[in-house]
Design a protein around this motif. Structure first.
Motif, PDB file in Angstrom:
ATOM      1  N   TRP A   1      -9.388   2.758   3.938  1.00 39.16           N
ATOM      2  CA  TRP A   1      -9.041   1.337   4.061  1.00 39.16           C
ATOM      3  C   TRP A   1     -10.137   0.633   4.858  1.00 39.16           C
ATOM      4  CZ3 TRP A   1      -3.910  -1.203   3.443  1.00 39.16           C
ATOM      5  CH2 TRP A   1      -3.034  -0.419   2.670  1.00 39.16           C
TER       6      TRP A   1
ATOM      7  N   ALA B   1      -8.161  -0.123  -0.136  1.00 32.69           N
ATOM      8  CA  ALA B   1      -7.803  -1.492   0.239  1.00 32.69           C
ATOM      9  C   ALA B   1      -8.895  -2.145   1.059  1.00 32.69           C
ATOM     10  CB  ALA B   1      -6.501  -1.479   1.051  1.00 32.69           C
TER      11      ALA B   1
ATOM     12  N   ILE C   1      -6.233  -2.614  -3.195  1.00 24.46           N
ATOM     13  CA  ILE C   1      -5.669  -3.869  -2.672  1.00 24.46           C
ATOM     14  C   ILE C   1      -6.760  -4.776  -2.107  1.00 24.46           C
ATOM     15  CG2 ILE C   1      -4.228  -4.803  -0.794  1.00 24.46           C
ATOM     16  CD1 ILE C   1      -2.665  -2.130  -0.935  1.00 24.46           C
TER      17      ILE C   1
ATOM     18  N   ASN D   1      -4.633  -7.051  -6.714  1.00 28.03           N
ATOM     19  CA  ASN D   1      -5.076  -5.661  -6.976  1.00 28.03           C
ATOM     20  C   ASN D   1      -6.256  -5.693  -7.919  1.00 28.03           C
ATOM     21  OD1 ASN D   1      -1.759  -5.276  -6.909  1.00 28.03           O
ATOM     22  ND2 ASN D   1      -2.912  -3.689  -5.835  1.00 28.03           N
TER      23      ASN D   1
ATOM     24  N   GLY E   1       0.787  -1.237   0.000  1.00 25.61           N
ATOM     25  CA  GLY E   1       0.000   0.000   0.000  1.00 25.61           C
ATOM     26  C   GLY E   1       0.810   1.273   0.000  1.00 25.61           C
TER      27      GLY E   1
END
Ligand SMILES: C[S@@+](CC[C@H](N)C(=O)[O-])C[C@H]1O[C@@H](n2cnc3c(N)ncnc32)[C@H](O)[C@@H]1O
Length: 294
Positions: free
Chosen positions: A124, A193, A248, A290, A116
Motif C-alpha cells: 500500500w 492501493a 484502489i 479501482n 480493501g
C-alpha cells in the motif's frame, strides 16, 4: 516546578478571556494545560485545583505564559506549541515541517478498510505522508500489508518516521523521499492501493486562509496549483502504471472539486467504480476508484 492553584486558576481565566477576544476556541487553554501540567480534563472543568497549595508544571510558569502569548499574537496553532496532536487513537508528533493531520482525514482509513477487504496483504502507498498519519492508520488496520510512505519533504519524513517508531509500526512502513510515485519504481504494477491527501488548495486561496494555516503550516502541503488540481491530475494519470488490476485509488480533496476529479478519472479511461464520499459534515471530500482489470 510548581505554582499555586489560585495563581494558575487566575491565569486560566485570563487566558480564556484573551482567547474569546482573539476569536480562538477557549478550550485550547485547557488543551495546553493538560499537556504542561498534571491536571486532567475533569479537574480543569470542576476547577477543583483552585484551592490546591501547588500544581505541578512540566515547564516554568513564565514559559507557559510565553507559549500562550505566541498562540494569541503569532497565531501559532496549539498543536505546534505542544508538538503533538491527537489523530485516531494516536498522539502524533507535529512541527511546522508537517501539516497538522485533520480529523476528517481519519475517515480515509475507514474508507480504505471498506474498499480493501480483499487486498489486506499487499503493498500500500501513502503519497504525501506528512506526519505519517495515513501510513500509520493503514499499518494499524492492515497488519499484514507493507506500507510505502513517500514525501518530497525530508523534514516531514523525519517526523513521520519518528511517529511510526513511537506507534510501533517501524517495521511495517518504509519511507521514501521523492515526488509521488517516483521512488516506488520497483513496485510498478504491484501496488494494491494508493492513498493520498495531496495539496489541493488553489494557490491564490492559500494566502486567504486563516493565519494559523498560511503563516505556520508548510506551503508544500497546501498549494495545489492554479485550480488546486495539479497533484490530483498527476496521481490520476500516473497511478495506472503502479496499481495492479483492481487496485484502489483513494484521495482526499477540497469542497467543490468532486465533479472535476470524477471527470479526470473518467477521461483517463483506466478506472471503474468511481465514487465520491462525503465527510461527516456532508462535504464531498473523498474520491475512490479501482483500476480496471479485475
Ligand atoms: C495535505 S499534506 C498531507 C499530509 C498527511 N498525509 C495528512 O493527511 O495529514 C500533503 C503532503 O504532500 C507532500 N507533498 C507535496 N508535494 C509532493 C510531491 N511532489 N511528492 C511527494 N509529496 C509531496 C507535502 O510535503 C505534504 O506532506
Amino acid at each position: 516546578m510548581g505554582i499555586s492553584g489560585l495563581k494558575l486558576w487566575q491565569w486560566r481565566v485570563d487566558a480564556k478571556t484573551e482567547a474569546v477576544a482573539a476569536n480562538i476556541e477557549p478550550a485550547e487553554v485547557d488543551w495546553l494545560l493538560q499537556e504542561v501540567s498534571s491536571l486532567d480534563r475533569l479537574t480543569l472543568r470542576l476547577e477543583s485545583f483552585k484551592i490546591w497549595h501547588e500544581v505541578e508544571l512540566k515547564l516554568p510558569f513564565e514559559s507557559l505564559e510565553k507559549l500562550w502569548n505566541r498562540r494569541i499574537t503569532e497565531r501559532v496553532p496549539v498543536q505546534y506549541l505542544i508538538g503533538k496532536t491527537p489523530w485516531r487513537n494516536y498522539h502524533l508528533n507535529v512541527s511546522p515541517a508537517v501539516l497538522i493531520p485533520r480529523p476528517e482525514t481519519e475517515l480515509m482509513i475507514e474508507i480504505a478498510k471498506g474498499a480493501g477487504v480483499h487486498l489486506k496483504t499487499g503493498h500500500w502507498a501513502d503519497l504525501g505522508t506528512g506526519s505519517g498519519a495515513i501510513a500509520i492508520g493503514l499499518a494499524d488496520e492492515f497488519p499484514q500489508a507493507m506500507i510505502h510512505a513517500v514525501d518530497y519533504s525530508k523534514a516531514a519524513l523525519f517526523m513521520a518516521q519518528k511517529n511510526a517508531q513511537e506507534c510501533g509500526f517501524a517495521n511495517q512502513i518504509q519511507f521514501y523521499q521523492g515526488s509521488w510515485f517516483e521512488p516506488l519504481e520497483a513496485l510498478k504494477g504491484q501496488l494494491s492501493a494508493m492513498v493520498s491527501n495531496p495539496p489541493y488548495i488553489p494557490n491564490d486561496e492559500v494566502l486567504q486562509l486563516q493565519p494559523e494555516v498560511t503563516k505556520h503550516e508548510p506551503h508544500l502541503a497546501l498549494a495545489g496549483g492554479k485550480d488546486g488540481l495539479d497533484c490530483i491530475r498527476h496521481l490520476v494519470s500516473t497511478a495506472p502504471q503502479y496499481l495492479h488490476p483492481g487496485g484502489i485509488w483513494l484521495i482526499e480533496m477540497m469542497a467543490g472539486q468532486a465533479e472535476a476529479v470524477t471527470q479526470l478519472l473518467k477521461q483517463q479511461g483506466c478506472y471503474k467504480n468511481i465514487s465520491i464520499i462525503p465527510d461527516l459534515a456532508g462535504i464531498e471530500r473523498f474520491a475512490l476508484a479501482n483500476l480496471i482489470g479485475k
